[in-house]
Design an enzyme around this catalytic site. Structure first.
Site, PDB file in Angstrom:
ATOM      1  N   HIS A 253      65.179 103.858 -27.954  1.00 51.45           N
ATOM      2  CA  HIS A 253      65.548 103.143 -29.179  1.00 51.45           C
ATOM      3  C   HIS A 253      64.371 102.462 -29.655  1.00 51.45           C
ATOM      4  O   HIS A 253      63.508 101.754 -29.130  1.00 51.45           O
ATOM      5  CB  HIS A 253      66.541 101.907 -28.975  1.00 51.45           C
TER       6      HIS A 253
ATOM      7  N   ASN B 219      60.314 102.657 -20.920  1.00 51.30           N
ATOM      8  CA  ASN B 219      61.672 102.428 -21.714  1.00 51.30           C
ATOM      9  C   ASN B 219      62.579 101.475 -21.090  1.00 51.30           C
ATOM     10  O   ASN B 219      63.151 100.809 -21.550  1.00 51.30           O
ATOM     11  CB  ASN B 219      62.250 103.822 -22.016  1.00 51.30           C
TER      12      ASN B 219
END
Length: 327
Positions: free
Chosen positions: A172, A204
């Protein structure tokens, strides 16, 4: 001043660069052109460095978006924010200016500009407050699915098939954890236009996640936190001694894998003062012992590499500190 290489960022941080770049950020703008000085020295990639930051052309100033041609008044510190969502949120999220205006998409709780060539966003903008981040019992992340963005032409979309067995996470840019305001806002963070290929373990799920958590933590002491996030494709020197911009692509759509990611936090104190923090992280596994401050860079480091200006609608004289240093 020459840019700092990834190895130097990881080994010793970038405090020396931050000090030198801060002067360029503040003093490199004349009265007639507050964004750039004609005498400003561009970054130069030196032969003994492994990666660098490309100079970018000066960008034309953009007026902040104004829905229905109405003036969006600044929110004074301490005033309870508007907790609704929808298109009218664009003026609040983007009140300090659009970095670019090409292929802009406004969601209910964030705004992005899409890079049709690389099949990921150029930048994503968010506006965070403590009240908006409260966990809503009716909002669930577990039922959210990654999905194509129907607003992007099929020629230029990324798809779930592109990520399948690629070895990269669907990372994201506007973090799902920033959008508990309602289920629609949470769901919209799973559009693949808001996603970039990211190394999973060590990045991440670890270092990048810590930076996202830190952005939310800032709302505990700040009335408003404006966040700009995006990918970078930085040059590196190869064995032949020449400098190249080299990055992997994945899937049939050739989705670009960024070499680095940036995040800029514009934090407004309850008294109304602005403080800016800017970070660049390499898209690789990062030692958990390295503090977030080691990834702080001067703002113009990001601007020259990304090709746009950060929070252009805000006068630089309004920013009291950059990466903790007085301007």
């Amino acid at each position: 001043m020459p840019p700092t290489g990834t190895a130097k960022i990881l080994a010793a941080g970038i405090s020396a660069v931050a000090v030198g770049g801060l002067g360029g950020f503040v003093l490199g703008r004349s009265t007639s052109d507050p964004r750039r000085s004609a005498s400003h020295t561009p970054f130069v990639v030196h032969a003994d460095q492994k990666d660098g930051l490309q100079p970018a052309a000066t960008q034309t100033a953009l007026a902040p978006y104004n829905p229905q041609n109405k003036t969006v008044a600044p929110m004074p510190g301490g005033v309870a924010p508007d907790l609704s969502v929808g298109p009218h949120r664009v003026g609040e999220i983007m009140k300090h200016g659009f970095p670019t205006t090409d292929t802009v998409r406004s969601r209910s709780d964030y705004v992005l500009a899409y890079d049709r060539k690389n099949r990921t966003a150029l930048w994503v903008a968010e506006h965070l407050t403590a009240e908006r981040l409260k966990d809503r019992t009716k909002v669930s992340r577990s039922g959210c699915d990654f999905k194509d963005d129907p607003s992007i032409h099929p020629y230029f979309r990324s798809t779930n098939e592109d990520y399948f067995r690629s070895g990269f996470d669907r990372g994201h840019l506007a973090a799902a954890g920033n959008h508990w305001i309602n289920q629609e806002s949470m769901d919209e963070t799973f559009y693949l236009s808001n996603i970039s290929p990211q190394v999973g373990v060590g990045f991440n799920r670890d270092a990048w996640n810590k930076l996202e958590q830190y952005a939310r933590f800032k709302t505990k002491s700040c009335s408003n936190v404006y966040v700009l996030t995006g990918p970078l494709y930085l040059p590196s020197m190869l064995e032949d001694g020449k400098t190249y911009v080299k990055y992997q692509v994945i899937g049939m759509s050739n989705v670009a894998v960024p070499t680095h990611f940036f995040k800029a936090l514009l934090c407004q104190s309850p008294s109304g003062e602005y403080h800016l923090e800017t970070y660049v992280m390499p898209n690789k596994a990062i030692d958990d012992k390295i503090p977030l401050q080691a990834f702080q860079v001067p703002p113009d480091t990001i601007e020259r590499s990304a090709g746009f200006l950060l929070f252009e609608g805000l006068p630089r004289t309004a920013v009291k500190t950059v990466n903790g240093k007085k301007t």
